[in-house]
Write an enzyme that holds these catalytic residues in place. Structure first.
Site, PDB file in Angstrom:
ATOM      1  N   GLY A  89     -17.719   7.553  -0.204  1.00 13.01           N
ATOM      2  CA  GLY A  89     -16.753   7.688  -1.285  1.00 13.01           C
ATOM      3  C   GLY A  89     -17.201   6.984  -2.548  1.00 13.01           C
ATOM      4  O   GLY A  89     -18.390   6.687  -2.732  1.00 13.01           O
ATOM      5  N   ASN A  90     -16.235   6.682  -3.430  1.00 13.08           N
ATOM      6  CA  ASN A  90     -16.551   6.086  -4.726  1.00 13.08           C
ATOM      7  C   ASN A  90     -17.189   4.710  -4.594  1.00 13.08           C
ATOM      8  O   ASN A  90     -18.197   4.413  -5.238  1.00 13.08           O
ATOM      9  CB  ASN A  90     -15.273   5.983  -5.571  1.00 13.08           C
ATOM     10  CG  ASN A  90     -14.762   7.335  -6.020  1.00 13.08           C
ATOM     11  OD1 ASN A  90     -15.536   8.266  -6.182  1.00 13.08           O
ATOM     12  ND2 ASN A  90     -13.459   7.442  -6.196  1.00 13.08           N
ATOM     13  N   VAL A  91     -16.590   3.842  -3.774  1.00 16.01           N
ATOM     14  CA  VAL A  91     -17.143   2.494  -3.601  1.00 16.01           C
ATOM     15  C   VAL A  91     -18.547   2.576  -3.017  1.00 16.01           C
ATOM     16  O   VAL A  91     -19.468   1.891  -3.473  1.00 16.01           O
ATOM     17  CB  VAL A  91     -16.231   1.640  -2.705  1.00 16.01           C
ATOM     18  CG1 VAL A  91     -16.901   0.308  -2.365  1.00 16.01           C
ATOM     19  CG2 VAL A  91     -14.890   1.387  -3.380  1.00 16.01           C
ATOM     20  N   ALA A  92     -18.733   3.428  -2.016  1.00 14.06           N
ATOM     21  CA  ALA A  92     -20.043   3.561  -1.375  1.00 14.06           C
ATOM     22  C   ALA A  92     -21.106   4.021  -2.360  1.00 14.06           C
ATOM     23  O   ALA A  92     -22.261   3.597  -2.277  1.00 14.06           O
ATOM     24  CB  ALA A  92     -19.954   4.536  -0.206  1.00 14.06           C
ATOM     25  N   LYS A 151       0.848  -1.192   0.000  1.00  9.08           N
ATOM     26  CA  LYS A 151       0.000   0.000   0.000  1.00  9.08           C
ATOM     27  C   LYS A 151       0.880   1.238   0.000  1.00  9.08           C
ATOM     28  O   LYS A 151       2.048   1.186   0.396  1.00  9.08           O
ATOM     29  CB  LYS A 151      -0.890   0.023   1.253  1.00  9.08           C
ATOM     30  CG  LYS A 151      -2.192   0.793   1.071  1.00  9.08           C
ATOM     31  CD  LYS A 151      -3.197   0.004   0.234  1.00  9.08           C
ATOM     32  CE  LYS A 151      -4.537   0.729   0.146  1.00  9.08           C
ATOM     33  NZ  LYS A 151      -5.554  -0.084  -0.531  1.00  9.08           N
ATOM     34  N   GLY A 178     -19.054   6.217   5.382  1.00 10.73           N
ATOM     35  CA  GLY A 178     -18.188   6.773   4.351  1.00 10.73           C
ATOM     36  C   GLY A 178     -18.900   6.813   3.012  1.00 10.73           C
ATOM     37  O   GLY A 178     -19.447   5.799   2.556  1.00 10.73           O
TER      38      GLY A 178
END
Length: 226
Positions: A181-184, A79, A179
């Site tokens: 964000g994009n995934v959510a 990471k 959260g």
């Protein structure tokens, strides 16, 4: 560019990068490459200290080792984290410096996008190193991984429903999403279309407002999401 190796027990390689010309301060952690090169996203976040950033990159790299192993991807775990607010501190020079930093790992670490990064950022990083994925599909790459990650989470939730409620339907089921964000976003789209009742939380109130409008979600405070 100044590189500082940080010995960490249980990790193959952890390095800090400071580049005064671009303002880059970043860490890359390679946890384990037994199964292949360490794949993991680049996260840009306004960490309060370098110690907090180091803690995050270590835990994320270790998590990627186990995720890749379980999924049978033939990859290891790594990471990268960049200290800074992506809305204010991200620049072409910073991204290119990050690309040069990644390149010093000689392919043992392969980068992709994570929080605070997108496909366009990966294109800039690619100008300095070939060891990057998550690029737009015109490169023959996988593109933004968020839709696939979200669909995997959705399917995991569906299996939980089947095991515990003996149904694969989300109607009337409350789902809390921490959260926005994009995934959510992709996940909430799946859940909304499936009839779930959504509760969302994020430190960014503009994001929760968008989710409330798009998916009929109820907004709750971050400290009460659990």
């Amino acid at each position: 560019m100044k590189l500082t190796a940080i010995p960490v027990e249980g990790y193959e390689k952890v390095v800090r990068c400071d580049d005064s010309d671009s303002g880059l301060t970043a860490f890359i952690a390679v946890h384990d490459t037994t199964l292949g090169p360490a794949l993991g996203g680049v996260r840009m976040w306004p960490y309060e200290s370098w110690q907090e950033a180091l803690t995050d990159v270590k835990r994320l790299a270790q998590g990627m080792t186990y995720k890749s192993a379980v999924a049978g991807t033939g990859l290891g775990g790594g990471k990268a984290v960049v200290i800074g607010d992506p809305k204010r501190h991200k620049s072409v020079s910073l991204l290119r410096a990050m690309g040069r930093f990644i390149h010093t790992f000689n392919g043992s670490y392969v980068a992709a996008e994570d929080v605070g990064m997108n496909e366009s950022d990966m294109e800039v990083i690619r100008e300095e190193t070939p060891h990057v994925t998550g690029l737009p599909q015109r490169y023959g790459s996988s593109g933004n991984p968020a839709p696939f990650t979200a669909f995997g989470v959705f399917l995991g939730m569906q299996v939980c429903l089947e095991r515990h409620l003996h149904t694969d339907r989300f109607e009337g089921v409350r789902v809390a999403v921490q959260g926005c964000g994009n995934v959510a976003g992709f996940l909430c789209q799946h859940l909304h279309e499936a009839g779930a009742q959504l509760m969302v939380a994020d430190v960014d109130t503009a994001k929760t407002a968008r989710f409330a409008e798009r998916y009929g979600a109820r907004v709750v405070a971050p400290e009460t999401i659990y």
